[in-house]
Design a protein around this motif. Sequence first.
Motif, PDB file in Angstrom:
ATOM      1  N   VAL A  35      90.287   7.542  40.425  1.00 28.46           N
ATOM      2  CA  VAL A  35      90.129   6.232  39.791  1.00 28.46           C
ATOM      3  C   VAL A  35      89.496   5.237  40.753  1.00 28.46           C
ATOM      4  N   LEU A  41      85.847   3.486  40.535  1.00 27.01           N
ATOM      5  CA  LEU A  41      85.805   2.021  40.528  1.00 27.01           C
ATOM      6  C   LEU A  41      84.815   1.521  41.574  1.00 27.01           C
ATOM      7  N   ALA A  70      92.297  -0.240  36.270  1.00 25.88           N
ATOM      8  CA  ALA A  70      92.264   0.486  37.548  1.00 25.88           C
ATOM      9  C   ALA A  70      93.356  -0.010  38.489  1.00 25.88           C
ATOM     10  N   VAL A 106      88.069  -3.045  33.180  1.00 29.16           N
ATOM     11  CA  VAL A 106      87.967  -2.030  34.230  1.00 29.16           C
ATOM     12  C   VAL A 106      88.905  -2.372  35.385  1.00 29.16           C
ATOM     13  N   ARG A 144      77.318 -12.660  28.517  1.00 25.22           N
ATOM     14  CA  ARG A 144      78.133 -12.906  29.709  1.00 25.22           C
ATOM     15  C   ARG A 144      79.612 -12.746  29.412  1.00 25.22           C
ATOM     16  N   HIS A 166      96.718   1.276  37.435  1.00 27.05           N
ATOM     17  CA  HIS A 166      96.885   2.667  37.859  1.00 27.05           C
ATOM     18  C   HIS A 166      97.237   2.742  39.347  1.00 27.05           C
ATOM     19  N   LEU A 167      96.513   1.955  40.165  1.00 32.76           N
ATOM     20  CA  LEU A 167      96.734   2.018  41.619  1.00 32.76           C
ATOM     21  C   LEU A 167      98.135   1.534  41.978  1.00 32.76           C
ATOM     22  N   LEU A 189      81.609  -0.626  40.813  1.00 39.08           N
ATOM     23  CA  LEU A 189      81.630  -2.062  41.110  1.00 39.08           C
ATOM     24  C   LEU A 189      80.726  -2.466  42.266  1.00 39.08           C
ATOM     25  N   LEU A 213      84.502  -6.220  32.618  1.00 40.76           N
ATOM     26  CA  LEU A 213      84.892  -6.182  34.027  1.00 40.76           C
ATOM     27  C   LEU A 213      86.406  -6.330  34.175  1.00 40.76           C
ATOM     28  N   ARG A 234     100.631   4.163  40.932  1.00 47.48           N
ATOM     29  CA  ARG A 234     100.597   5.333  41.797  1.00 47.48           C
ATOM     30  C   ARG A 234     101.281   5.042  43.135  1.00 47.48           C
TER      31      ARG A 234
END
Lengths: 347, 100
Positions: free
Chosen positions: A202, A206, B80, B76, B66, B83-84, A210, B73, B87
Amino acid sequence: MTDAMGIFDIMLALVLPWLGWRLLASPNLFRAVVLFISLGLLMSLAWVRLHAPDVALAEAAIGAGLTGALFLSALRRLERLRDSERRLDYAEKREEEQNLPPEKRRKSKPVAYVLALFLLSVFLLLLGGALLKTPVAPGRLGPAVAGQMGQSGVQSRVTAVLLNFRGYDTLLEVMVLFLAALGVWSLTRVRQTPQEKVPGPVLATLVRLLVPLMITVAGYLVWIGSSRAGGAFQGGAVLAAAGVLLLLANVTVVRQIPSTLLRWALVLGPLLFLLSAVACMSIGGNLLEYPRQSAGSWILLIESATAVSIGVTLAALYAGGRPHEPAAREAIVDKSADTKVKNGEGA
Amino acid sequence: MAFLHNLGTICILIGIPFFVSGTIGLLRFPDIYTRLHALTKADNVGLGFVVLGLALQAEQWNTVARLLLIWLLVLVASSASCHLVARAALRKKIQPWSRS
């Protein structure tokens, strides 16, 4: 609509000092950092409400984002220290003290309080006196800037002031950042993450998604700075954020950047700024007095170079030390070879 | 134009309760995993509605583009980072909450 915004402004004005107090009073450092980041984000909202989008962008990117990341990485290093040195944990100490019998607790000294109060009032009196003595400026600066916009070379008033009318201040600011990076580099080497520590799928995706986008946005911010909100500091901050992301993901490419290249990237902005300042003198103007017709190009050139340097500088601050030389890198991999060389020198 | 504007306002009003419930979830849920769930689920849908509403009220096409970019964005970044964080919590051996 205006009423609703008024209520919003009042709430913002109340929450900001409260958050500031909470973060200063928090005994838990991690909580303090989180509060600091939220303070920065709300502060940038306040700047938006004050119609200062340039400052809002800088505050959100540097004040909340990068400074927050710096604090978090500093905190992680502190925690490594903490096992051996527990002195840092203020809350724990206070708790211990509360468990002591009353006669052993530290007594608060009234003399110290009176002295502190006295010094504080003297300071406030001096500050107030200085404020009262300061002569009121004969006119507001806004109209003066607006009147001179024609010769600034840019359309954005903020950029005109930062890079042209008061370019000297910005030059010094860029130098301060450069000095900060020098200070960190002279103190320590960067701590190397083991190569086998690969990011999860992931995080890797990313980063891949990005980082190119962030570099584009940084370029956009520098470019748009001549006419609207944006500029070298904002663009540089976004670049630095991309750098932090790359460092966090432990991407191999970042570790393989030759340190010579990093050094040049660090110097590029300050050097170019300084050279153009002096070049203006050799052309016939004063320090940083760009030729009228090409002022816009000068500013864009300086801004692009400083943006790169600011990005590299802030990312280097996050990395927290100077990079390893290629030779030293190999030495780490093969420690026995290193000792052999040293022994050879000794003999 | 007025119709689109009103439709936009309705969308924004639909979006706000998602943010509120996400915040309540963050404050009231028992452990880190459920809190993350409340935050990301609610904020993503809530932001979706707010962006939709603002896009309907926008006067130019590039504003719409925009807004969509911002929404993507945030989607995402928030999924993410969710998830991090989860984890990292699992690696620290934080047990998920259960009723028993």
